[in-house]
Write an enzyme that holds these catalytic residues in place. Structure first.
Site, PDB file in Angstrom:
ATOM      1  N   GLU A 187       0.608  -1.154  -0.234  1.00  0.00           N
ATOM      2  CA  GLU A 187      -0.070   0.013  -0.140  1.00  0.00           C
ATOM      3  C   GLU A 187       0.844   1.060   0.030  1.00  0.00           C
ATOM      4  O   GLU A 187       2.061   1.202   0.304  1.00  0.00           O
ATOM      5  CB  GLU A 187      -0.856   0.054   1.262  1.00  0.00           C
ATOM      6  CG  GLU A 187      -1.764  -1.192   1.263  1.00  0.00           C
ATOM      7  CD  GLU A 187      -2.640  -1.049   2.287  1.00  0.00           C
ATOM      8  OE1 GLU A 187      -3.151  -0.303   3.309  1.00  0.00           O
ATOM      9  OE2 GLU A 187      -3.754  -2.067   2.516  1.00  0.00           O
TER      10      GLU A 187
ATOM     11  N   GLN B  20      43.929 -11.183 -19.926  1.00  0.00           N
ATOM     12  CA  GLN B  20      43.718 -11.775 -18.603  1.00  0.00           C
ATOM     13  C   GLN B  20      42.719 -11.312 -17.720  1.00  0.00           C
ATOM     14  O   GLN B  20      41.850 -11.729 -16.824  1.00  0.00           O
ATOM     15  CB  GLN B  20      44.942 -12.175 -17.831  1.00  0.00           C
ATOM     16  CG  GLN B  20      44.798 -13.468 -16.934  1.00  0.00           C
ATOM     17  CD  GLN B  20      45.997 -13.952 -16.330  1.00  0.00           C
ATOM     18  OE1 GLN B  20      46.771 -12.970 -15.791  1.00  0.00           O
ATOM     19  NE2 GLN B  20      46.152 -15.095 -16.121  1.00  0.00           N
TER      20      GLN B  20
ATOM     21  N   PHE C 227       1.673  -0.252  -6.961  1.00  0.00           N
ATOM     22  CA  PHE C 227       2.804  -1.283  -7.445  1.00  0.00           C
ATOM     23  C   PHE C 227       2.263  -2.718  -7.825  1.00  0.00           C
ATOM     24  O   PHE C 227       2.971  -3.646  -7.706  1.00  0.00           O
ATOM     25  CB  PHE C 227       3.838  -1.414  -6.675  1.00  0.00           C
ATOM     26  CG  PHE C 227       4.607  -0.008  -6.353  1.00  0.00           C
ATOM     27  CD1 PHE C 227       5.012   0.753  -7.220  1.00  0.00           C
ATOM     28  CD2 PHE C 227       5.162   0.239  -5.116  1.00  0.00           C
ATOM     29  CE1 PHE C 227       5.608   1.988  -7.121  1.00  0.00           C
ATOM     30  CE2 PHE C 227       5.814   1.408  -4.871  1.00  0.00           C
ATOM     31  CZ  PHE C 227       6.191   2.428  -5.764  1.00  0.00           C
TER      32      PHE C 227
ATOM     33  N   ARG D 197      10.077 -15.569  -3.505  1.00  0.00           N
ATOM     34  CA  ARG D 197      11.464 -15.165  -3.319  1.00  0.00           C
ATOM     35  C   ARG D 197      12.286 -15.944  -4.107  1.00  0.00           C
ATOM     36  O   ARG D 197      13.302 -15.675  -4.802  1.00  0.00           O
ATOM     37  CB  ARG D 197      11.674 -14.932  -2.114  1.00  0.00           C
ATOM     38  CG  ARG D 197      11.090 -13.637  -1.158  1.00  0.00           C
ATOM     39  CD  ARG D 197      11.320 -13.601   0.191  1.00  0.00           C
ATOM     40  NE  ARG D 197      10.401 -12.417   0.727  1.00  0.00           N
ATOM     41  CZ  ARG D 197       9.908 -11.967   1.747  1.00  0.00           C
ATOM     42  NH1 ARG D 197      10.206 -12.957   2.582  1.00  0.00           N
ATOM     43  NH2 ARG D 197       9.322 -11.086   1.921  1.00  0.00           N
TER      44      ARG D 197
ATOM     45  N   GLU E  43       9.138  -8.126  -3.629  1.00  0.00           N
ATOM     46  CA  GLU E  43       8.977  -9.240  -2.781  1.00  0.00           C
ATOM     47  C   GLU E  43       9.612  -9.282  -1.519  1.00  0.00           C
ATOM     48  O   GLU E  43      10.343 -10.237  -1.264  1.00  0.00           O
ATOM     49  CB  GLU E  43       9.287 -10.692  -3.640  1.00  0.00           C
ATOM     50  CG  GLU E  43       8.359 -10.543  -4.929  1.00  0.00           C
ATOM     51  CD  GLU E  43       7.941 -11.940  -5.440  1.00  0.00           C
ATOM     52  OE1 GLU E  43       8.221 -13.048  -4.922  1.00  0.00           O
ATOM     53  OE2 GLU E  43       6.940 -11.594  -6.324  1.00  0.00           O
TER      54      GLU E  43
HETATM   55  C1  LIG Z   1       7.769  -3.118 -10.224  1.00  0.00           C
HETATM   56  C2  LIG Z   1       7.108  -3.391  -8.902  1.00  0.00           C
HETATM   57  C3  LIG Z   1       6.314  -4.308  -8.989  1.00  0.00           C
HETATM   58  C4  LIG Z   1       5.732  -4.592  -7.659  1.00  0.00           C
HETATM   59  N1  LIG Z   1       4.929  -5.706  -7.752  1.00  0.00           N
HETATM   60  C5  LIG Z   1       4.040  -5.962  -6.707  1.00  0.00           C
HETATM   61  C6  LIG Z   1       2.711  -6.752  -6.432  1.00  0.00           C
HETATM   62  O1  LIG Z   1       2.615  -7.479  -7.378  1.00  0.00           O
HETATM   63  N2  LIG Z   1       2.192  -6.797  -5.198  1.00  0.00           N
HETATM   64  C7  LIG Z   1       2.498  -6.120  -4.084  1.00  0.00           C
HETATM   65  O2  LIG Z   1       1.957  -6.247  -3.146  1.00  0.00           O
HETATM   66  N3  LIG Z   1       3.606  -5.313  -4.110  1.00  0.00           N
HETATM   67  C8  LIG Z   1       4.588  -5.362  -5.540  1.00  0.00           C
HETATM   68  N4  LIG Z   1       5.468  -4.160  -5.383  1.00  0.00           N
HETATM   69  C9  LIG Z   1       5.944  -3.775  -4.245  1.00  0.00           C
HETATM   70  C10 LIG Z   1       7.208  -3.951  -3.655  1.00  0.00           C
HETATM   71  O3  LIG Z   1       7.224  -4.992  -2.718  1.00  0.00           O
HETATM   72  C11 LIG Z   1       7.661  -2.901  -2.659  1.00  0.00           C
HETATM   73  O4  LIG Z   1       8.003  -1.889  -3.489  1.00  0.00           O
HETATM   74  C12 LIG Z   1       8.682  -3.272  -1.460  1.00  0.00           C
HETATM   75  O5  LIG Z   1       8.141  -4.147  -0.622  1.00  0.00           O
HETATM   76  C13 LIG Z   1       9.379  -2.112  -0.740  1.00  0.00           C
HETATM   77  O6  LIG Z   1       8.313  -1.335  -0.293  1.00  0.00           O
HETATM   78  P1  LIG Z   1       8.388   0.213  -0.542  1.00  0.00           P
HETATM   79  O7  LIG Z   1       8.435   0.415  -1.878  1.00  0.00           O
HETATM   80  O8  LIG Z   1       7.102   1.003   0.211  1.00  0.00           O
HETATM   81  O9  LIG Z   1       9.707   0.712   0.161  1.00  0.00           O
HETATM   82  P2  LIG Z   1       9.832   1.160   1.501  1.00  0.00           P
HETATM   83  O10 LIG Z   1       9.194   0.117   2.500  1.00  0.00           O
HETATM   84  O11 LIG Z   1       9.475   2.407   2.111  1.00  0.00           O
HETATM   85  O12 LIG Z   1      11.490   1.281   1.757  1.00  0.00           O
HETATM   86  C14 LIG Z   1      12.608   2.516   1.595  1.00  0.00           C
HETATM   87  C15 LIG Z   1      13.709   1.933   1.746  1.00  0.00           C
HETATM   88  O13 LIG Z   1      13.829   1.684   3.264  1.00  0.00           O
HETATM   89  C16 LIG Z   1      14.355   0.406   3.600  1.00  0.00           C
HETATM   90  N5  LIG Z   1      13.666   0.074   4.762  1.00  0.00           N
HETATM   91  C17 LIG Z   1      12.704  -0.301   5.016  1.00  0.00           C
HETATM   92  N6  LIG Z   1      12.424  -0.775   6.250  1.00  0.00           N
HETATM   93  C18 LIG Z   1      13.670  -1.219   6.689  1.00  0.00           C
HETATM   94  C19 LIG Z   1      14.162  -1.695   7.963  1.00  0.00           C
HETATM   95  N7  LIG Z   1      13.257  -2.272   8.778  1.00  0.00           N
HETATM   96  N8  LIG Z   1      15.598  -1.976   7.892  1.00  0.00           N
HETATM   97  C20 LIG Z   1      16.128  -1.527   6.933  1.00  0.00           C
HETATM   98  N9  LIG Z   1      15.721  -0.805   5.805  1.00  0.00           N
HETATM   99  C21 LIG Z   1      14.524  -0.532   5.545  1.00  0.00           C
HETATM  100  C22 LIG Z   1      14.089  -0.440   2.310  1.00  0.00           C
HETATM  101  O14 LIG Z   1      14.694  -1.599   1.878  1.00  0.00           O
HETATM  102  C23 LIG Z   1      14.110   0.750   1.242  1.00  0.00           C
HETATM  103  O15 LIG Z   1      15.448   0.827   0.630  1.00  0.00           O
HETATM  104  C24 LIG Z   1       6.177  -3.990  -6.703  1.00  0.00           C
HETATM  105  C25 LIG Z   1       7.321  -3.009  -6.698  1.00  0.00           C
HETATM  106  C26 LIG Z   1       7.650  -2.630  -7.991  1.00  0.00           C
HETATM  107  C27 LIG Z   1       8.658  -1.527  -8.007  1.00  0.00           C
END
Ligand SMILES: Cc1cc2nc3c(=O)[nH]c(=O)nc-3n(C[C@H](O)[C@H](O)[C@H](O)COP(=O)(O)OP(=O)(O)OC[C@H]3O[C@@H](n4cnc5c(N)ncnc54)[C@H](O)[C@@H]3O)c2cc1C
Length: 384
Positions: free
Chosen positions: A126, A277, A155, A241, A362
């Site tokens: 979300e 190399q 997404f 995954r 994922e």
């Molecule tokens: C092309 C694409 C397809 C997708 N398809 C799907 C789908 O089919 N279904 C679905 O449900 N989702 C889907 N997603 C969503 C995807 O799973 C999320 O984007 C992902 O889980 C990260 O969430 P976020 O983008 O909100 O990033 P955020 O959670 O906001 O994270 C931002 C940054 O903070 C880091 N971070 C967050 N929490 C922590 C922590 N505790 N410790 C250290 N670092 C942290 C993250 O690693 C990241 O680098 C898709 C995303 C993309 C880009």
């Protein structure tokens, strides 16, 4: 311990290779450039069983293991990373529906999902609940013989072109235990789709936001029981995954093959560049990392197949390692192609763009480390 593929696995791998060479590879660049979602080809993959590789045989799936699925996805990804990645998501949705839905719902959806006549999307993320998925806000309120779904997802892969949504929504209090999972008809009244996201890669599959406004979902479309949704979502992702990691391994294998050939063909300073190399060492490291990634993915798949108590941790390790390694191998292959690697006439730049997102979705690779670290610190007897 036997690291060789058995006869069946070789046969499935050969089938997948033939499909990748004939149906995916010749068109992948065009699909990428025109953002064309190849539904007909996905349906053809369904006819071969590739839309339901590890779904139960009782409902028409191939009933294969996660290891078998990994081998097949790896070969398919050699033809087109993004199409295969969507297929892996469809497989995850099909498995969730055919494993956890009520019998009448399985009856209504299984045949079409298994054959890919109807396609699926997995709806967890979300706008304000990404890595912290358990904080999701979409609600499903019971109202007589149905639930009313309200909220939004972002997404979502395939959204707008798919027919069946598995939606995680809150039926109870805060936290993971308040979440349930539902099978939702993608054309239900009250569902609206956002614009197709303009992405760096994965261009041949649409990614959209979905908004639910009082969407009526029949009560029997609940997967398992109320409150089980987060656990089911995570079970789906364990396999997801491995699958996405397999897509990285397959794409990296293709990149390595191309780089190897290029080193033999391309001449500079009066000889094939493969005679330097420094470049041989680069190729050696790429192959070594690739083999390590593949073995790790297959180990995690075996742990999931045997329902090992630490399967989730192994899946997280494999996803983290193989998606990082796969991306690195593709990037190195691009470098070995010099300027030609950077132009779209060659597939290397697409491989880099397509595998980049595997480190994000994922569960990001940072979140994979959270899962692994938490497990290591929880138990002093853990044997890793
Ligand atoms: C092309 C694409 C397809 C997708 N398809 C799907 C789908 O089919 N279904 C679905 O449900 N989702 C889907 N997603 C969503 C995807 O799973 C999320 O984007 C992902 O889980 C990260 O969430 P976020 O983008 O909100 O990033 P955020 O959670 O906001 O994270 C931002 C940054 O903070 C880091 N971070 C967050 N929490 C922590 C922590 N505790 N410790 C250290 N670092 C942290 C993250 O690693 C990241 O680098 C898709 C995303 C993309 C880009």
């Amino acid at each position: 311990m036997d690291f060789e593929l058995n006869e069946d696995q070789i046969a499935f791998a050969d089938m997948a290779t033939a499909f990748a060479r004939n149906e995916l590879e010749p068109f992948a660049a065009e699909w990428d450039q025109t953002s064309f979602f190849p539904l007909d080809v996905i349906r053809k993959a369904g006819e071969m069983g590739f839309a339901s590789i590890y779904s139960p045989e009782a409902v028409g799936g191939l009933g294969l293991s996660r290891l078998d699925a990994s081998i097949i996805f790896e070969r398919l990804a050699m033809g087109c990373t993004a199409t295969t990645a969507y297929l892996t998501i469809h497989n995850m949705v099909t498995w969730m529906v055919t494993s956890f839905a009520r019998p009448e719902v399985i009856e209504a959806y299984a045949a079409d999902l298994v054959s890919a006549a109807r396609l699926g999307s997995y709806c967890l993320t979300e706008p304000n609940a990404g890595s912290d998925a358990a904080s999701l806000k979409t609600t499903a309120q019971r109202d007589g013989d149905h639930y009313l779904l309200n909220g939004s997802k972002v997404f979502i892969s395939g959204a707008g072109s798919t027919d069946v949504l598995v939606v995680m929504a809150r039926t109870g209090g805060s936290g993971a235990r308040g979440i349930s999972a539902f099978v939702v008809d993608a054309r239900s009244e009250g569902i609206t789709y956002g614009r197709c996201e303009d992405k760096m890669g994965w261009n041949c599959q649409p990614t959209r936001m979905i908004t639910f406004d009082n969407v009526k979902v029949p009560a029997n479309h609940l997967l398992s029981e109320e409150g089980d949704g987060f656990v089911l979502a995570m079970k789906g992702l364990d396999g997801g995954r491995i699958n996405i990691a397999s897509c990285s391994v397959g794409t990296a294998q293709q990149a390595l093959n191309l780089a190897r050939n290029y080193l033999l063909e391309r001449k500079q300073f009066g000889k094939p560049i493969g005679e330097f190399q420094g470049l041989q060492f680069r190729l050696a490291d790429m192959a070594t990392e690739l083999v390590a990634a593949r073995q790790m993915v297959r180990l995690a798949a075996c742990k999931l197949d045997s329902q090992h108590p630490d399967a989730t941790t192994y899946c997280a390790m494999a996803k983290r390692f193989a998606t990082d390694a796969g991306f690195r191998v593709c990037d190195e292959a691009l470098q070995l192609f010099g300027g030609y690697g950077y132009i779209k006439e060659y597939p290397l730049e697409r491989f880099v763009r397509d595998t980049r997102v595997h480190r994000i979705l994922e569960g990001t690779n940072e979140v994979m480390r959270v899962i692994i670290g938490r497990r290591l610190l929880a138990d002093s007897d853990s044997e890793f």
